[in-house]
Design a protein around this motif. Sequence first.
Motif, PDB file in Angstrom:
ATOM      1  N   SER A 193      12.777   4.010   1.468  1.00 59.35           N
ATOM      2  CA  SER A 193      13.157   3.385   0.533  1.00 59.35           C
ATOM      3  C   SER A 193      13.434   2.654  -0.730  1.00 59.35           C
ATOM      4  O   SER A 193      13.905   2.580  -1.759  1.00 59.35           O
ATOM      5  N   ASP A 194      12.633   1.514  -0.193  1.00 55.79           N
ATOM      6  CA  ASP A 194      12.736   0.261  -1.512  1.00 55.79           C
ATOM      7  C   ASP A 194      10.686  -0.082  -0.880  1.00 55.79           C
ATOM      8  O   ASP A 194      10.453  -0.829  -0.003  1.00 55.79           O
ATOM      9  N   ILE A 195      10.127   0.746  -1.577  1.00 55.64           N
ATOM     10  CA  ILE A 195       8.957  -0.333  -1.867  1.00 55.64           C
ATOM     11  C   ILE A 195       8.777  -1.025  -3.069  1.00 55.64           C
ATOM     12  O   ILE A 195       8.705  -0.468  -4.233  1.00 55.64           O
ATOM     13  N   HIS A 196       8.153  -2.383  -2.511  1.00 56.14           N
ATOM     14  CA  HIS A 196       8.048  -3.231  -4.253  1.00 56.14           C
ATOM     15  C   HIS A 196       6.358  -3.545  -4.423  1.00 56.14           C
ATOM     16  O   HIS A 196       6.517  -3.577  -5.778  1.00 56.14           O
ATOM     17  N   HIS A 197       5.829  -3.278  -3.922  1.00 53.93           N
ATOM     18  CA  HIS A 197       4.032  -3.662  -3.869  1.00 53.93           C
ATOM     19  C   HIS A 197       3.702  -2.961  -2.965  1.00 53.93           C
ATOM     20  O   HIS A 197       3.630  -2.513  -2.321  1.00 53.93           O
ATOM     21  N   ARG A 198       2.429  -2.168  -3.826  1.00 49.12           N
ATOM     22  CA  ARG A 198       1.150  -1.673  -3.327  1.00 49.12           C
ATOM     23  C   ARG A 198       0.826  -1.599  -2.020  1.00 49.12           C
ATOM     24  O   ARG A 198       0.494  -1.329  -0.998  1.00 49.12           O
ATOM     25  N   ILE A 199       0.631  -3.520  -1.944  1.00 48.36           N
ATOM     26  CA  ILE A 199      -0.187  -3.888  -0.963  1.00 48.36           C
ATOM     27  C   ILE A 199       0.623  -3.860   0.334  1.00 48.36           C
ATOM     28  O   ILE A 199      -0.089  -3.745   1.300  1.00 48.36           O
ATOM     29  N   THR A 200       1.604  -3.650   0.301  1.00 48.71           N
ATOM     30  CA  THR A 200       2.430  -3.153   1.657  1.00 48.71           C
ATOM     31  C   THR A 200       2.573  -1.379   1.931  1.00 48.71           C
ATOM     32  O   THR A 200       2.896  -1.581   3.472  1.00 48.71           O
ATOM     33  N   VAL A 201       1.809  -0.608   1.373  1.00 49.34           N
ATOM     34  CA  VAL A 201       2.181   0.154   1.604  1.00 49.34           C
ATOM     35  C   VAL A 201       0.897   0.777   2.881  1.00 49.34           C
ATOM     36  O   VAL A 201      -0.049  -0.184   2.805  1.00 49.34           O
ATOM     37  N   ARG A 202       1.389   1.337   3.367  1.00 49.78           N
ATOM     38  CA  ARG A 202       0.755   1.854   4.870  1.00 49.78           C
ATOM     39  C   ARG A 202      -0.734   2.578   4.517  1.00 49.78           C
ATOM     40  O   ARG A 202      -0.313   3.244   4.060  1.00 49.78           O
ATOM     41  N   ASP A 203      -1.635   2.100   4.829  1.00 54.51           N
ATOM     42  CA  ASP A 203      -2.862   2.740   4.842  1.00 54.51           C
ATOM     43  C   ASP A 203      -3.673   3.506   5.925  1.00 54.51           C
ATOM     44  O   ASP A 203      -3.958   3.117   7.268  1.00 54.51           O
TER      45      ASP A 203
END
Length: 355
Positions: A193-203
Amino acid sequence: MKKRHSFGFILIITALLFFLSMRIQFEHTKNQIKDPEEGRDLLGLPRDIVESASDLDLKPLWENQRSQDDNENFTALLAMAVGISQKKNVDLMVRKFLLAKCSVMLFHYDGNVDEWHDFEWSSRAIHILAHNQTKWWFAKRFLHPDVVSVYDYIFLWDEDLGVENFHPGRYMELMFSEELEISQPALDPELSSDIHHRITVRDKKAKVHRRVYDYRGSMNCSDESKGPPCTGWVEGMAPVFSRAAWRCVWHLIQNDLIHGWGLDMKLGYCAQGDRTRKVGVIDAEYIVHLGIPSLGGASAAKAPSYKTMDTRTHIRRQSTAELKKFRKRWNKAVSEDKAWTRRFGSNDRMKRVKT
């Protein structure tokens, strides 16, 4: 005459050797006093009496020391700042790490320790209490690099992380095989519910990623990007540090700035090499960021009150003020350290913060 000349020559050589040995000893002693890693108070001790490493394992008072379990490939410490409102979630996290033979240290910022004793694992964890302090404050004071040097990895995590799809042992194996010094598990974009930066998103197609490609707005993250937030960067909620990286990070944490804003942008300099290679996000072992406020935030079971919201406002203002101080200190240090500037460049200045 030849004997006299030979004898005089020998005396000169002996005097030079004596002078050089005394000079080397003097320089060694001077460096030992100046070097904080050596410790100037150790000069009166015999060298072999000093133990080189410690740990946070509890030592039994009435039985022989249990032998270490050599089946695990890596040793690790999980350190978290926790409040009683996150008791259920912290329990799930701690159980995962204890199954992987990790040590656990809990920093209690709400003053409540007794209500944790009903957990079977409570007596195996280290409990430290200090009211209304952040994990960075605790880490600076209780995770000195010499004390935690026995651990291969330090997990300095927030309490609001879901670990259903996370295994500490497999994570450390990936971190080691990928030669990462600083990392974080990727965030599940569907449940976090709290994502600030795209680099942390799972691939989902990768085991590990070290950069993100983003061309929206003012962002220009490409293969040419050399630093945060495009590459060489992890966020502050779930960082993992190698032993060497933690020694550097511990010194980077400011003694008087407790919220830690701005630290994540500079952690890459502690990566023991090229931060675009030594810092990464691990996709194969991922977590959920629940985004539940702590330190003045509302309880998970209660609606936020006016007082709670007001406290959070003050905390945010304090965090912003500390970020300004950290930015000013960083810029001053960069401008004064010419050797650092030659190594890393002169353009890494922290920008002003808009309030």
